[in-house]
Design an enzyme around this catalytic site. Structure first.
Site, PDB file in Angstrom:
ATOM      1  N   CYS A   1      11.962   7.405  22.599  1.00 46.59           N
ATOM      2  CA  CYS A   1      11.955   6.095  21.931  1.00 46.59           C
ATOM      3  C   CYS A   1      10.837   6.041  20.890  1.00 46.59           C
ATOM      4  O   CYS A   1      10.890   6.726  19.894  1.00 46.59           O
ATOM      5  CB  CYS A   1      11.855   4.971  22.963  1.00 46.59           C
TER       6      CYS A   1
ATOM      7  N   HIS B   1      16.196   6.272  27.307  1.00 43.74           N
ATOM      8  CA  HIS B   1      15.052   6.435  28.205  1.00 43.74           C
ATOM      9  C   HIS B   1      15.430   7.157  29.501  1.00 43.74           C
ATOM     10  O   HIS B   1      15.722   6.493  30.500  1.00 43.74           O
ATOM     11  CB  HIS B   1      14.483   5.066  28.559  1.00 43.74           C
TER      12      HIS B   1
ATOM     13  N   GLU C   1      13.449   8.529  31.484  1.00 39.68           N
ATOM     14  CA  GLU C   1      12.410   8.238  32.493  1.00 39.68           C
ATOM     15  C   GLU C   1      12.682   6.917  33.217  1.00 39.68           C
ATOM     16  O   GLU C   1      12.065   6.630  34.243  1.00 39.68           O
ATOM     17  CB  GLU C   1      11.017   8.237  31.843  1.00 39.68           C
TER      18      GLU C   1
END
Lengths: 997, 246
Positions: B94, B211, B213
């Site tokens: 990002c 994302h 994560e």
């Protein structure tokens, strides 16, 4: 020097595209063809950087180009623009982009950009219109693009441009020559009228009793002797008077909640004397619950309420309001509200880390026609857009997920929007071996101001929010928060906390240093401040302005002398400004100096204890209502579609999708659920650690319309709504705590407020409802806030809000894998209704939609409900429930529609076996739309029904239908089909706001 | 032991969960404030992976990732080149991806950190948080992408629209298999060729807008209550990196 940056090719400017879309959607600009935007950076010096370097600092070489000679518009991809409008901040208003621009310039220079150099930014909008813009169009566009309170707009048309007119090379800067010293304000000889005049002229917002108390202090011979001994006049200085006004403001001291109230109930004849609503109903409730709630850690006395999450982790929660600033500058007010409540968390205990934001926003109906908006007020749509953008930027830029909240639309919020901003945080139970909730500040510790600099922004915020809005409301009361500056400070603080570099911390919010250090001084019993040591944004602030300024991104700390070097060194390394501005003492006084001259000396005892208690009168007479029963309207499908399309019920997805609700990777139940991720959820479920099944729930309850009949019922319902949502998502019934946020119209009887006694009686009754519900459900109140002057007077017309109590709940869930959502999961599942339905329509959404008053106030019976709440929690833990949706606005009918939308399926339902003793007194329409509290729409797999039935034995639970694989909602009663509606029709009605905002 | 350096500061904010993801994958995360590295970059010599997390460095003012990228490039370029020379990996998610792109470390076809692609404001102009389906490029040589086909991942950005300097760069990305992943079913931001992430020619520098994560557990998937299988976790990306370096 102007550095103008634009895209090098067409169709790359997303900001312009969005604006074009919005303007075209408004239908007000039929000749508008295209929009292009440019970024402008204005500099008064270039420090030797040439044009190419300056453009290089600001332009993206892949897609952008720039000019420094003021001719940017002529190289923009929009060659045929006809109108240009440039918007920039007024002098003295925080410009976060300029802060970054300064850093970038310094970086290019390889040293700090000179502090005295001016760096400003602006946005230049170019419009292509097919015919020359009319004066009205230009005025309308300009009004849309900027808020004249904080910004300025300059308009140039193409002809003027061709003739050589250009935008300025620099905008005016703040030049203040006045101020700079303390003045005496004689008041010892004033009579009452003169005292009141003084209070009004200086915006002190103090009453005559309070002014009298201050006068009494300065007339005290002991005080006079002590003042003379240090060389102070016996008359107060402006520094002292402002500090007293701030400390004693309604905003900071909650005078109405502390007042002595004579309550008279004209119905029962009850006459009661209440000393402090706060002590009687809020503190006492929590005290009563403390023995059975050992996980309460720190309540009421810190910046937020703290409870235990597990042995090694504490969590805290706080909700604030930021109504008055948001009414004037919706964007700035909201973003400041968010970053402000974040600081409450940073300032809790030894410092907590924010892990979630919540917000609840109340506006006038965004569809209100212009001629129904009192002049002087911003249209509710503009307020909504600005506040929403503030919430988006405030949360997203801070890296704190916005997990829960809501929107409420009601005509009573036309005068003042309500902006409730909440933040939850986490802190270790112990930090360096010490209890993390304890601060200990000792004489000799240094007083440190950290973060942003002090300017004129936000002066009188605390006293101003304690007054009604009128045309003359001060513009300096607006501040604009900068989440990035605060994020840097927040990263630094958590690092410093874990290194033990400071001993005490609190935030600078309303009242600025006066409030933060004034409160911290109580710990050591005194403080000396040297106001000239505070870093300023610009010269020329008077000492009193430094003391009460509400400039943002600041914390106040106590640092031990032997740690100060390490503290300031780390701050400097992390690019955070810190300065020692004084020292804690044991003198018993707040003393302020300015360039070594004493400018204030007030006894702490008087500052915090000298405020006379208000004496107020509350009289309860039930409101006169003209109720007609709902009966059985012929077209129930049409009524359902109308209800779904009311902005209160309608989907807010287009707004909520813009909140980052997932940063920090905790969101187990998100704002939306279901097949297409557009079904509403009842609340948020967050995991705390990747390795632990334990999580947090966050829910809300608010129902101001029920207060139309009785605020006692309203408060009970608000608590019930938050608690049943917590149960519905899978929360532990014995592990939840709540915050109370009261927003009220002024309840103090006066010439402007002749109905004060009624509004105060409403407040008393709400407090009683709050207490009764919390005690019954075992919900301790851990923090709260009140805002008591939510009226606006414009053109002599008073607009008061409906009394509003927001309940925010933070609870625990023992196993996140058992969290539940509202969407129907599978065709064939049985649909169940849990809880009693009664014909309770007063204050309902149907009443609002139909526009005439209906009977039956929704009434909570918490003891009965709590029993089956516990059973439901057990069923959820055992995995027996497929979906659970708590019934609220629009009752059963709306819950059915929402669960279907989530599941993208159908439902076939009969009203023949709705649980409740009084079902037979209710019409079909009432069964569908009643807003009786404490109810859930559940679905279970058929094979689990028997077990569920056994578990719930004795509870008001029935099977009312079945989930189908069709795409229809079918509702029948005694063999008669009442509603037959396609899912698509429900969706169309429900998505009405998607195109509105 | 695999050491991961995670950059923090100036408004980066998805650092904590990125650290957790690497930890779950078996690596040891170390949080490195950029301000400290600028004063003393030695900490970088001990890491095998350098990660740029998501967030809003400098508030996205003057273009997302630009100012942060300028700082890293002018102060730490040699250290990052050294990390890559010794076989290390770089990841940007990002805002981290935006940073890598703006400072020219992605796609870096010529190897001289000249920016040739950018990430700009979404075509609809709004920040959006939603889950999207992505397809990984199975012809990529990147160690980050091994055994990945498709997945659901959240996007949370206002400036994710991928654009190239010119058609040549666009062609190079395709032909050299530098497109790491693309949006499936919908293009949420107007990205050229649906591009959601790219790598450098070695495959060891990887950046993406979604994302991974934020998808280290099935309970973070929006449909976890409706689906028995929620597909490939984002966690796999981090496990791939750790496996590669082992």
């Amino acid at each position: 020097m102007r550095v103008e940056i634009c895209y090098a090719r067409p169709q790359l400017d997303g900001r312009g595209a969005k604006l074009l879309k919005n303007l075209q959607a408004s239908g007000q600009y039929p000749t508008l063809k295209a929009v292009e935007t440019l970024d402008v950076i204005l500099l008064d010096q270039t420090c030797g950087l040439n044009e190419a370097s300056l453009v290089g600092v600001f332009a993206d070489p892949v897609v952008q180009q720039g000019r420094c000679d003021g001719t940017g518009p002529s190289v923009s991809p929009l060659a045929d623009w006809t109108l240009a409008i440039e918007v920039s901040f007024k002098a003295g208003v925080t410009d976060p982009v300029a802060i970054t621009a300064r850093e970038a310039l310094g970086f290019r220079l390889q040293k700090f950009w000179p502090e005295e150099a001016v760096v400003q930014t602006a946005v230049l909008y170019l419009f292509a219109l097919s015919s020359a813009a009319t004066a009205a169009e230009i005025a309308q566009l300009t009004a849309r693009l900027h808020n004249p309170l904080i910004q300025q707009a300059i308009v140039l048309n193409r002809l003027e441009w061709t003739q050589g007119r250009r935008f300025p090379d620099l905008y005016p800067v703040v030049k203040i020559t006045s101020g700079g010293r303390a003045e005496n304000v004689p008041l010892t000889a004033l009579d009452e009228a003169a005292l009141l005049k003084l209070s009004k002229e200086r915006l002190l917002a103090l009453t005559k009793e309070e002014m009298r108390a201050i006068q009494g202090y300065y007339l005290d011979p002991e005080v006079q002797k002590s003042r003379r001994s240090v060389g102070l006049s016996v008359e107060p200085t402006d520094v002292e008077l402002e500090m007293l006004a701030q400390t004693w403001s309604e905003h900071c001291k909650h005078k109405i909640f502390q007042a002595e109230i004579a309550y008279h109930d004209k119905v029962t004849g009850e006459v009661t004397q209440i000393t402090s609503l706060y002590s009687t109903f809020i503190k006492q409730t929590t005290r009563d619950l403390t023995p059975e709630r050992p996980w309460l850690k720190s309540v009421f006395h810190d910046n937020s309420g703290v409870v235990e999450f597990d042995d090694s982790t504490l969590v805290c929660f706080k909700v604030e309001t930021h109504n008055s600033p948001s009414a004037l500058d919706p964007f700035g007010g909201a973003i400041t509200g968010i970053v402000g409540v974040n600081r409450d968390i940073l300032g809790t205990g030894k410092g907590a880390k924010p892990i979630f934001n919540t917000n609840f926003l109340c506006f006038g109906d965004p569809r209100t026609p212009a001629d129904q908006i009192p002049s002087g007020l911003l249209p509710p749509k503009k307020v909504l857009e600005g506040v929403h953008r503030g919430i988006v930027e405030g949360g997203n830029h801070s890296g704190i997920p916005t997990v829960s909240g809501g929107f409420l639309f009601d005509e009573s919020y036309l005068g003042k929007p309500l902006v409730f901003c909440g933040t939850g945080g986490v802190l270790p139970a112990k930090i360096l071996g010490e209890d993390a909730t304890v601060k200990h500040i000792e004489p000799g510790d240094l007083a440190v101001m950290l973060g942003g600099r002090v300017g004129k922004d936000g002066i009188h915020g605390a006293t101003f929010s304690s007054l009604a809005l009128d045309e003359a409301s001060p513009t300096s009361a607006v501040q604009i928060g900068d989440p990035i500056t605060q994020r840097k400070m927040s990263d630094f603080l958590l690092e410093a906390r874990d290194l033990g570099l400071y001993k005490g911390i609190t935030d600078n919010g309303a009242g600025g240093l006066s409030s933060s250090f004034g409160e911290m001084a109580e710990a050591s019993n005194g403080i000396r401040l040297d106001l000239d040591l505070c870093p300023l944004k610009y010269a020329g602030l008077a000492p009193w302005e430094i003391l009460v300024s509400e400039s943002q991104e600041r914390m106040s700390l106590a640092v031990a002398p032997d740690k100060i070097e390490a503290f300031l060194k780390l701050a400097h390394q992390r690019d955070v400004e810190g300065a020692v501005v004084g020292q804690f003492t044991a003198s018993g006084f707040v003393e302020a100096y300015y360039h070594k001259t004493i400018v204030a000396k007030i006894a702490l005892e008087f500052l915090h204890g000298g405020l006379p208690r208000m004496q107020l009168r509350a009289v309860w007479v039930p409101p006169v209502r003209h109720e007609t029963p709902l009966g059985n309207p012929a077209n129930l499908k049409e009524l359902l579609l109308k209800v779904l399309a009311d902005p209160v019920v309608a989907s807010k997805e287009s707004l909520v999708r813009q909140y980052d609700h997932e940063v920090q990777a905790r969101s187990v139940v998100k704002p939306f659920c279901g097949e297409k991720a557009d079904g509403p959820t009842d609340g948020a479920v967050l995991r705390m650690y990747p390795w632990s099944p334990k999580g947090l729930t966050v829910t809300h309850g608010v129902c101001p319309r029920y207060g139309d009949t009785d605020t006692y019922a309203m408060a009970m319902n608000a608590v019930d709504e938050a608690f049943r949502a917590h149960i519905s998502v899978g929360g532990d019934p014995e592990r939840a705590s709540v915050l109370d946020n009261f927003c009220w119209p002024d309840p103090v009887e006066s010439a402007q407020t002749p109905d004060g006694p009624y509004k105060l009686a409403q407040l008393v009754r709400a407090c009683r409802g709050l207490r009764d519900a919390c005690l019954a459900y075992g919900l301790p109140l851990i923090s709260g806030k009140d805002s008591m002057k939510n009226d606006a007077v414009m053109n002599g017309k008073k607009v008061s809000i409906r009394p509003t109590l927001l309940i925010s709940l933070m609870g625990a869930i023992s196993d996140i894998s058992r969290a539940c959502t509202t969407d129907f999961l599978e065709a064939g599942d049985l649909i169940l209704l849990l809880g009693e339905t009664r014909p309770e329509m007063a204050g309902s959404i149907v009443e609002k939609v139909l526009g005439h008053q209906l009977p039956g106030t929704p009434t909570v019976r918490p003891r009965r409900a709590f029993a089956y709440y516990k059973t439901l929690a057990q069923a959820l833990r055992r995995g027996l429930i497929r979906s659970s949706h708590d019934l609220s606005d629009g009752g059963l009918a709306v819950a059915l529609a929402e669960s279907m939308i989530g599941g993208r399926c159908g439902a076939q339902v009969t009203l023949d076996e709705i649980p409740g003793y009084f079902w037979h007194q209710a019409t079909d329409a009432e069964l569908l739309f009643s807003e009786s509290p404490s109810r859930f729409l559940l679905s279970v797999a058929p094979e689990n029904w028997e077990e569920v039935q056994k578990l719930f034995s004795g509870s008001p639970l029935s099977v009312i239908g079945v989930v189908t694989s069709s795409s229809q909602l079918i509702v029948e009663s005694r063999g008669k089909r009442l509603i037959e509606v396609e899912l698509d029709e429900l969706l169309t009605a429900w998505n009405v706001l998607a195109t509105l905002v | 032991m695999i050491n991961v350096g995670i950059l923090t500061g100036f408004g980066i904010n998805a650092d904590l969960e990125l650290g957790q993801a690497f930890e779950m994958a078996g690596a040891t995360p170390q949080f490195l404030p950029l301000t400290s590295l600028i004063e003393d970059s030695r900490a970088l010599s001990g890491v095998q992976i350098l990660a740029f997390p998501g967030g809003f460095s400098f508030g996205d003012h003057l273009g997302s990732g630009r100012v942060f990228g300028q700082m890293v490039k002018s102060r730490l370029k040699d250290e990052v080149d050294a990390l890559l020379a010794r076989g290390g990996l770089v990841l940007g998610i990002c805002n981290g991806f935006q940073t890598l792109v703006k400072m020219g470390l992605l796609p870096n076809i010529e190897g001289d950190w000249t920016p040739t692609v950018s990430l700009i404001t979404n075509d609809h102009g709004l920040f959006q948080d939603k889950w999207v389906k992505v397809r990984y490029n199975d012809k990529s040589v990147s160690p980050w992408l091994r055994d990945l086909q498709e997945a659901d991942l959240p996007i949370r950005h206002g400036e994710g629209r991928f654009v190239t300097l010119n058609e040549q760069v666009r062609k190079d990305l395709k032909e050299r298999q530098l497109i790491a992943l693309t949006y499936e079913n919908e293009n949420p931001n107007g990205s050229q060729d649906n591009i959601a992430g790219i790598t450098d020619p070695t495959g060891r520098v990887f950046g993406l807008m979604p994302h991974p994560e934020a998808f280290t557990s099935r309970f973070l998937h929006p449909l976890w209550r409706r689906r028995r299988e929620v597909g490939s976790l984002g966690l796999k990306v981090f496990e791939n990196a750790v496996d590669y370096l082992k």
